[in-house]
Enzyme design. Structure first.
Site, PDB file in Angstrom:
ATOM      1  N   HIS A 123       0.841  -1.222   0.000  1.00  0.00           N
ATOM      2  CA  HIS A 123       0.000   0.000   0.000  1.00  0.00           C
ATOM      3  C   HIS A 123       0.860   1.251   0.000  1.00  0.00           C
ATOM      4  O   HIS A 123       0.430   2.295  -0.450  1.00  0.00           O
ATOM      5  CB  HIS A 123      -0.997  -0.005   1.178  1.00  0.00           C
ATOM      6  N   LYS A 128       9.666  -3.123   3.007  1.00  0.00           N
ATOM      7  CA  LYS A 128      10.882  -3.099   3.823  1.00  0.00           C
ATOM      8  C   LYS A 128      10.858  -4.261   4.791  1.00  0.00           C
ATOM      9  O   LYS A 128       9.819  -4.554   5.396  1.00  0.00           O
ATOM     10  CB  LYS A 128      10.861  -1.777   4.622  1.00  0.00           C
ATOM     11  N   LYS A 152       4.061  -2.744  12.017  1.00  0.00           N
ATOM     12  CA  LYS A 152       5.074  -1.974  12.745  1.00  0.00           C
ATOM     13  C   LYS A 152       5.306  -0.616  12.077  1.00  0.00           C
ATOM     14  O   LYS A 152       5.319   0.421  12.731  1.00  0.00           O
ATOM     15  CB  LYS A 152       6.368  -2.801  12.710  1.00  0.00           C
ATOM     16  N   LYS A 164       9.734  -9.434   4.295  1.00  0.00           N
ATOM     17  CA  LYS A 164      10.744 -10.195   5.054  1.00  0.00           C
ATOM     18  C   LYS A 164      11.289 -11.289   4.162  1.00  0.00           C
ATOM     19  O   LYS A 164      10.585 -11.801   3.280  1.00  0.00           O
ATOM     20  CB  LYS A 164      10.131 -10.829   6.305  1.00  0.00           C
ATOM     21  N   SER A 429      16.255   2.520   9.882  1.00  0.00           N
ATOM     22  CA  SER A 429      16.449   2.168   8.471  1.00  0.00           C
ATOM     23  C   SER A 429      15.804   3.209   7.562  1.00  0.00           C
ATOM     24  O   SER A 429      16.319   3.532   6.488  1.00  0.00           O
ATOM     25  CB  SER A 429      15.820   0.807   8.174  1.00  0.00           C
TER      26      SER A 429
HETATM   27  P1  NAD Z   1      21.272 -11.904  16.162  1.00  0.00           P
HETATM   28  O1  NAD Z   1      21.541 -13.009  15.236  1.00  0.00           O
HETATM   29  O2  NAD Z   1      22.203 -10.741  16.167  1.00  0.00           O
HETATM   30  O3  NAD Z   1      21.196 -12.428  17.666  1.00  0.00           O
HETATM   31  C1  NAD Z   1      20.384 -13.469  18.098  1.00  0.00           C
HETATM   32  C2  NAD Z   1      21.041 -14.077  19.331  1.00  0.00           C
HETATM   33  O4  NAD Z   1      20.129 -15.035  19.904  1.00  0.00           O
HETATM   34  C3  NAD Z   1      22.328 -14.810  19.001  1.00  0.00           C
HETATM   35  O5  NAD Z   1      23.335 -14.361  19.871  1.00  0.00           O
HETATM   36  C4  NAD Z   1      21.979 -16.278  19.232  1.00  0.00           C
HETATM   37  O6  NAD Z   1      23.076 -17.058  19.666  1.00  0.00           O
HETATM   38  C5  NAD Z   1      20.911 -16.155  20.303  1.00  0.00           C
HETATM   39  N1  NAD Z   1      20.060 -17.345  20.428  1.00  0.00           N
HETATM   40  C6  NAD Z   1      19.663 -18.214  19.476  1.00  0.00           C
HETATM   41  N2  NAD Z   1      18.879 -19.168  19.989  1.00  0.00           N
HETATM   42  C7  NAD Z   1      18.777 -18.893  21.300  1.00  0.00           C
HETATM   43  C8  NAD Z   1      18.111 -19.521  22.388  1.00  0.00           C
HETATM   44  N3  NAD Z   1      17.381 -20.617  22.215  1.00  0.00           N
HETATM   45  N4  NAD Z   1      18.216 -18.969  23.627  1.00  0.00           N
HETATM   46  C9  NAD Z   1      18.943 -17.849  23.813  1.00  0.00           C
HETATM   47  N5  NAD Z   1      19.601 -17.213  22.826  1.00  0.00           N
HETATM   48  C10 NAD Z   1      19.525 -17.725  21.588  1.00  0.00           C
HETATM   49  O7  NAD Z   1      19.770 -11.434  15.853  1.00  0.00           O
HETATM   50  P2  NAD Z   1      19.105 -10.039  16.174  1.00  0.00           P
HETATM   51  O8  NAD Z   1      19.288  -9.163  15.006  1.00  0.00           O
HETATM   52  O9  NAD Z   1      19.533  -9.593  17.513  1.00  0.00           O
HETATM   53  O10 NAD Z   1      17.556 -10.461  16.183  1.00  0.00           O
HETATM   54  C11 NAD Z   1      16.956 -11.024  17.322  1.00  0.00           C
HETATM   55  C12 NAD Z   1      15.451 -10.841  17.220  1.00  0.00           C
HETATM   56  O11 NAD Z   1      15.137  -9.439  17.091  1.00  0.00           O
HETATM   57  C13 NAD Z   1      14.796 -11.530  16.029  1.00  0.00           C
HETATM   58  O12 NAD Z   1      13.508 -11.955  16.403  1.00  0.00           O
HETATM   59  C14 NAD Z   1      14.667 -10.407  15.019  1.00  0.00           C
HETATM   60  O13 NAD Z   1      13.622 -10.634  14.089  1.00  0.00           O
HETATM   61  C15 NAD Z   1      14.332  -9.252  15.937  1.00  0.00           C
HETATM   62  N6  NAD Z   1      14.609  -7.937  15.366  1.00  0.00           N
HETATM   63  C16 NAD Z   1      15.859  -7.594  14.951  1.00  0.00           C
HETATM   64  C17 NAD Z   1      16.087  -6.320  14.438  1.00  0.00           C
HETATM   65  C18 NAD Z   1      17.459  -5.852  14.032  1.00  0.00           C
HETATM   66  O14 NAD Z   1      17.619  -4.662  13.744  1.00  0.00           O
HETATM   67  N7  NAD Z   1      18.460  -6.708  14.007  1.00  0.00           N
HETATM   68  C19 NAD Z   1      15.021  -5.410  14.318  1.00  0.00           C
HETATM   69  C20 NAD Z   1      13.757  -5.790  14.761  1.00  0.00           C
HETATM   70  C21 NAD Z   1      13.566  -7.060  15.286  1.00  0.00           C
END
Ligand code: NAD
Length: 535
Positions: A123, A128, A152, A164, A429
């Site tokens: 829309h 993104k 969001k 995504k 972003s």
């Molecule tokens: P990332 O890969 O940097 O970090 C994820 C961490 O979680 C890793 O250190 C991993 O080892 C750990 N992990 C994996 N399985 C696990 C478990 N069972 N128990 C505990 N820790 C565990 O990822 P991120 O970018 O930090 O993203 C994390 C969440 O945040 C995701 O759901 C992602 O969609 C969401 N998110 C990220 C962003 C962003 O800017 N990176 C933005 C919005 C939402």
């Protein structure tokens, strides 16, 4: 009755009441089944292919991530007056592709990988959403994550549709060179399908990806589009030297921190959860996941006086109720130990220990629990264990629909929903993308002007006998650089969004999650009503 079956019962209970109110957004599978039982033999035209019930609508036990998102959507929709047909339009995922591509491994062998990209809503354009590298990425997951991105962006007034994508790999099993080949080929696959570009669809980092992957994406896209003016805007989360923006890496965690801080200043939230004093200072925190989002959230919480009593990683939980965990010490340990918490010690705290059973994290007593790893970690079978007063959903979808119902019924727990809590990643972003579209860094033209203005003000004050300390002078004189602009924009956006959500929750007597969805849905519905449904 198990919690999962109670979720199914709830979905079934919801459907007739929603339909009776004229809402067509009750789970399609349920309305479809109802239609089958009331009809006799179909006429010729009725026998023509009708919209099949979407597989994701079948109530499963436990609910899938996508079902949970759709459940929250449906629950919030019943609190609005949006026309049912329009609700269907908003809810539907516009498109999702799955593709296979080969990777030549370093040893010469070839492996076939699976990639996805979902565009939930166009829309507004571009769409993104992040790129996830994880072994269990699947079609339903990217659709759920893309839908969340749409809601969001609408919630925090970022003019993007939701998308995504991801690749099914565990990045720990691949060399840097292999990851580069995966990323470049994935970008090529998106490009071949017209699914990437600054005005079309703009990826970003997510679980398992970071600035390096974004840099490869930008470079690949630039090679495929020589002479294109806005190649830098084809992806966000890039390194600063390659078209990125200062503050992007910390943005999501900083936003989670702002969200928690704002909610801890709301008298009705404090009353709801039984906290007697406002603010972060002195509150206890548990964080699951110490990657990008978890680390930065922990860092800002620690700096503001919060006590982090537990941090869960994939191979254990670091626990220190007495002294609280030192974030720099844990970060150093993980960097030197391939991301493992094993054997973590801290000479300043003899009470720190590592608990190997990662499942225990949800049951650790604290004021604020921050799941920052993956979805569905609080589910129907462990929701009763939760001892936190506030859950700040830094990860996307950490609480399943059935767990959400259980926690709401229990009362005394406030959930800051994902679409609000982690929205500053996409907000930042948006600022990076705007920078790429203009080719101009924020503050470049104004910083020195602001400084000379501040100096002038200090001179005027001092010539009138008002003497300032060195620190006060510096504060008045400092001009805003890029990162200052970014942080100020994130703080302002998050505080405003939290306050609006709290107001809606009060007005409609609903949860923060329902209120956040209501605001997002009304904003998207407003867009569609103004734009129409052409052609
Ligand atoms: P990332 O890969 O940097 O970090 C994820 C961490 O979680 C890793 O250190 C991993 O080892 C750990 N992990 C994996 N399985 C696990 C478990 N069972 N128990 C505990 N820790 C565990 O990822 P991120 O970018 O930090 O993203 C994390 C969440 O945040 C995701 O759901 C992602 O969609 C969401 N998110 C990220 C962003 C962003 O800017 N990176 C933005 C919005 C939402």
């Amino acid at each position: 009755m198990s919690s999962s079956s109670s979720f199914i019962a709830l979905a079934k209970r919801c459907a007739p009441s929603l339909l009776a109110r004229g809402h067509a957004f009750a789970p399609a599978a349920l309305s479809h089944r109802a239609a089958l039982t009331t009809r006799s033999r179909p006429t010729q035209s009725e026998a023509l292919p009708a919209m099949p019930p979407a597989i994701e609508d079948e109530p499963l036990s436990p609910p899938t991530f996508l079902q949970s998102v759709n459940h929250f959507f449906t629950r919030a929709a019943s609190l609005t007056d949006i026309e049912p047909g329009l609700m269907d339009v908003i809810r539907a995922c516009n498109s999702v592709v799955q593709f296979r591509f080969p990777l030549r491994r370093d040893d010469g062998s070839v492996e076939v990988l699976t990639g996805y990209r979902a565009q939930h809503s166009t829309h507004v354009l571009p769409t993104k959403g992040g790129i996830r590298y994880a072994p269990d990425v699947n079609l339903q997951e990217v659709k759920a994550l893309a839908a969340l991105m749409t809601y969001k962006c609408a919630l925090v007034e970022v003019p993007f549709g939701g998308a995504k994508g991801g690749v099914c790999i565990d990045r720990r099993n691949y060399s840097t060179e292999e990851l580069e080949r995966v990323t470049r080929r994935f970008t090529h696959e998106l490009h071949a399908r017209n699914l990437i570009g600054s005005g079309k669809d703009v990826p970003a980092p997510d679980y398992g990806t970071g600035p390096q992957e974004m840099s490869w994406i930008r470079d690949t896209f630039s090679q495929l589009n020589p002479g294109h003016m806005f190649t830098a805007g084809c992806v966000t989360g890039k390194p600063v030297g390659h078209g990125g923006i200062r503050g992007r890496q910390s943005a999501t965690g900083l936003g989670v921190f702002y969200a928690i801080r704002t909610m801890l200043d709301q008298p009705n939230i404090l009353k709801q959860v039984g906290l007697s004093s406002p603010g972060i200072q002195g509150k206890t925190f548990v964080i699951q996941g110490f990657g990008n989002v978890g680390y930065w959230t922990a860092k800002f919480v620690e700096e503001d006086g919060g006590k982090i009593v537990a941090i869960g990683e994939r191979d254990g939980i670091v626990y220190d109720r007495e002294k609280g965990i030192s974030i720099p010490a844990l970060k150093d340990h993980l960097m030197g130990n391939n991301g493992s918490v094993e054997n973590f010690t801290n000479e300043d705290s003899p009470t720190v220990r590592v608990i190997p059973d990662t499942d225990l994290i949800c049951g650790i007593e604290c004021d604020v629990f921050v799941p920052a790893a993956l979805e569905s970690v609080i589910h129907g079978d462990n929701a009763d264990m939760v001892k936190a007063k506030i859950i700040a959903e830094a990860a996307n979808g950490p609480v399943t629909a059935d767990a959400d119902e259980i926690l709401n019924e229990r009362g005394g727990i406030a959930i800051i929903p994902d679409l609000l809590a982690n929205s500053m990643g996409v907000m930042c972003s948006y600022v990076e993308w705007s920078k790429n579209m203009t080719g101009m860094r924020l503050g470049r033209l104004t910083k020195r002007f602001e400084e000379s203005h501040g100096r002038h003000l200090v001179d005027v004050l001092e010539s009138n006998g008002i003497n300032l300390s060195k620190q006060q002078k510096n504060n008045v004189i400092a001009g805003a650089d890029e990162e200052t602009h970014v942080r100020s924009g994130l703080e302002d956006t998050m505080i405003a969004a939290c306050e609006q959500v709290v107001d809606i929750a009060k007005e409609k007597n609903c949860s923060l999650r329902d209120a956040a969805y209501v605001k997002a849905l009304e904003s998207i519905a407003g867009h569609y009503s103004r734009a129409g449904n052409w052609p």
